[in-house]
Design an enzyme around this catalytic site. Structure first.
Site, PDB file in Angstrom:
ATOM      1  N   LEU A 116     -46.199  56.457  11.492  1.00  0.00           N
ATOM      2  CA  LEU A 116     -47.193  56.511  12.559  1.00  0.00           C
ATOM      3  C   LEU A 116     -46.512  57.213  13.715  1.00  0.00           C
ATOM      4  O   LEU A 116     -45.380  56.870  14.071  1.00  0.00           O
ATOM      5  CB  LEU A 116     -47.630  55.102  12.992  1.00  0.00           C
ATOM      6  CG  LEU A 116     -48.522  54.299  12.040  1.00  0.00           C
ATOM      7  CD1 LEU A 116     -48.823  52.935  12.643  1.00  0.00           C
ATOM      8  CD2 LEU A 116     -49.817  55.038  11.748  1.00  0.00           C
ATOM      9  N   ASP A 117     -47.163  58.216  14.311  1.00  0.00           N
ATOM     10  CA  ASP A 117     -46.493  58.934  15.395  1.00  0.00           C
ATOM     11  C   ASP A 117     -46.317  58.024  16.609  1.00  0.00           C
ATOM     12  O   ASP A 117     -46.924  56.954  16.703  1.00  0.00           O
ATOM     13  CB  ASP A 117     -47.239  60.223  15.755  1.00  0.00           C
ATOM     14  CG  ASP A 117     -48.616  59.970  16.345  1.00  0.00           C
ATOM     15  OD1 ASP A 117     -48.685  59.403  17.442  1.00  0.00           O
ATOM     16  OD2 ASP A 117     -49.614  60.376  15.715  1.00  0.00           O
ATOM     17  N   LYS A 118     -45.486  58.447  17.539  1.00  0.00           N
ATOM     18  CA  LYS A 118     -45.085  57.612  18.676  1.00  0.00           C
ATOM     19  C   LYS A 118     -46.271  57.080  19.472  1.00  0.00           C
ATOM     20  O   LYS A 118     -46.260  55.947  19.953  1.00  0.00           O
ATOM     21  CB  LYS A 118     -44.144  58.410  19.596  1.00  0.00           C
ATOM     22  CG  LYS A 118     -43.594  57.610  20.774  1.00  0.00           C
ATOM     23  CD  LYS A 118     -42.492  58.369  21.485  1.00  0.00           C
ATOM     24  CE  LYS A 118     -43.038  59.584  22.225  1.00  0.00           C
ATOM     25  NZ  LYS A 118     -43.796  59.190  23.450  1.00  0.00           N
ATOM     26  N   ASP A 119     -47.309  57.887  19.614  1.00  0.00           N
ATOM     27  CA  ASP A 119     -48.450  57.503  20.450  1.00  0.00           C
ATOM     28  C   ASP A 119     -49.552  56.781  19.682  1.00  0.00           C
ATOM     29  O   ASP A 119     -50.620  56.508  20.233  1.00  0.00           O
ATOM     30  CB  ASP A 119     -49.028  58.748  21.130  1.00  0.00           C
ATOM     31  CG  ASP A 119     -48.030  59.381  22.083  1.00  0.00           C
ATOM     32  OD1 ASP A 119     -47.302  58.629  22.767  1.00  0.00           O
ATOM     33  OD2 ASP A 119     -47.956  60.622  22.149  1.00  0.00           O
ATOM     34  N   THR A 120     -49.315  56.502  18.411  1.00  0.00           N
ATOM     35  CA  THR A 120     -50.298  55.782  17.598  1.00  0.00           C
ATOM     36  C   THR A 120     -49.804  54.364  17.352  1.00  0.00           C
ATOM     37  O   THR A 120     -48.630  54.145  17.075  1.00  0.00           O
ATOM     38  CB  THR A 120     -50.512  56.498  16.250  1.00  0.00           C
ATOM     39  OG1 THR A 120     -51.025  57.806  16.494  1.00  0.00           O
ATOM     40  CG2 THR A 120     -51.511  55.731  15.384  1.00  0.00           C
TER      41      THR A 120
END
Length: 255
Positions: A116-120
């Site tokens: 999951l990317d950092k902002d998700t």
């Protein structure tokens, strides 16, 4: 896997090196293949760079970066509700917080299943079981990932049909997505999307491609697994039923 008979007439099992590494909890099969190609693996003191290499778990000595590894007999499976701003990695060279930092009290070495990317935020699995990781991440198993996305603008039927048909991105056409509108908020929309692919930042890129950049994104389900009331930043162990569900997944055959 294949069976051979040694000179004493005893049966021995051989498995591919990348499978051995995943069972030992070193990395997923795909990541293990990269370790082999990078020359970081030795078998009985000899560096191996061929993906077809087979080993005998009971007798061969396998080293990763100079350290001997053994197949672990006990696996752990963790479900985390990842917060925004936390990296999906084991460690970060710049000292930024990672998902491993959230697992207080977990002594075993685990690694994230997918990303999951950092902002998700949302559902993320972590384990030391490479075979389970393989079943969750390999495209042939088509494990459905469910996301709730808050996007800019008002989603209309044309946008929904585009997502359902597949979006052409720089790395190719996406597989059809399942989409439904949850709520329209005037200048933005909350939608649910279900996909089985796992490309980098895929949901964000798909939404941006149809003119509706993502404001917030959360993964709520992975197959039949769900957060089920787990608060952001909290984690729990999978129960036996959830583990069995993943282990029984069957992939599509390619004849």
């Amino acid at each position: 896997m294949c069976i051979i008979i040694d000179i004493k007439g005893e049966l021995q099992l051989q498995i591919r090196l990348q499978k051995y590494l995943s069972q030992a909890g070193i990395a997923s099969r795909r990541a293990s293949e990269n370790l082999i190609l990078q020359g970081r693996i030795k078998v009985n003191g000899v560096t191996v760079k061929e993906l077809g290499t087979k080993v005998e778990p009971e007798s061969d000595i396998i080293e990763v970066d100079g350290k001997i590894c053994n197949i672990k007999r006990e696996f752990i499976y963790i479900l985390l509700n990842k917060p925004k701003g936390v990296l999906t990695s084991v460690k970060d060279p710049f000292g930024r917080p990672t998902v491993i930092d959230l697992l207080k009290g977990v002594k075993e070495k685990v690694f994230p299943v997918g990303r999951l990317d950092k902002d998700t935020e949302g559902l993320l699995l972590l384990t030391n079981d490479g075979e389970l990781t393989y079943k969750i991440t390999h495209p042939k198993f088509k494990v459905i990932k469910t996301y709730i996305a808050h996007v800019q603008g008002v989603i209309d039927e044309k946008d929904i049909k585009a997502l359902q048909s597949g979006i052409m991105l720089e790395d190719g056409l996406t597989s059809p997505a399942s989409v439904r509108i949850i709520k329209k908020l005037g200048s933005s929309t909350i939608i649910e999307l279900k996909i089985h692919e796992g490309r980098k930042r895929q949901i964000r890129r798909m939404c941006a491609a149809i003119g509706h950049p993502v404001i917030d994104l959360k993964r709520t389900k992975l197959g039949k697994l769900s957060l089920n009331g787990l608060k952001v930043g909290q984690w729990r162990y999978l129960n036996q039923g959830e583990i069995n569900y993943i282990k029984k997944l069957k992939g599509e055959r390619k004849d």
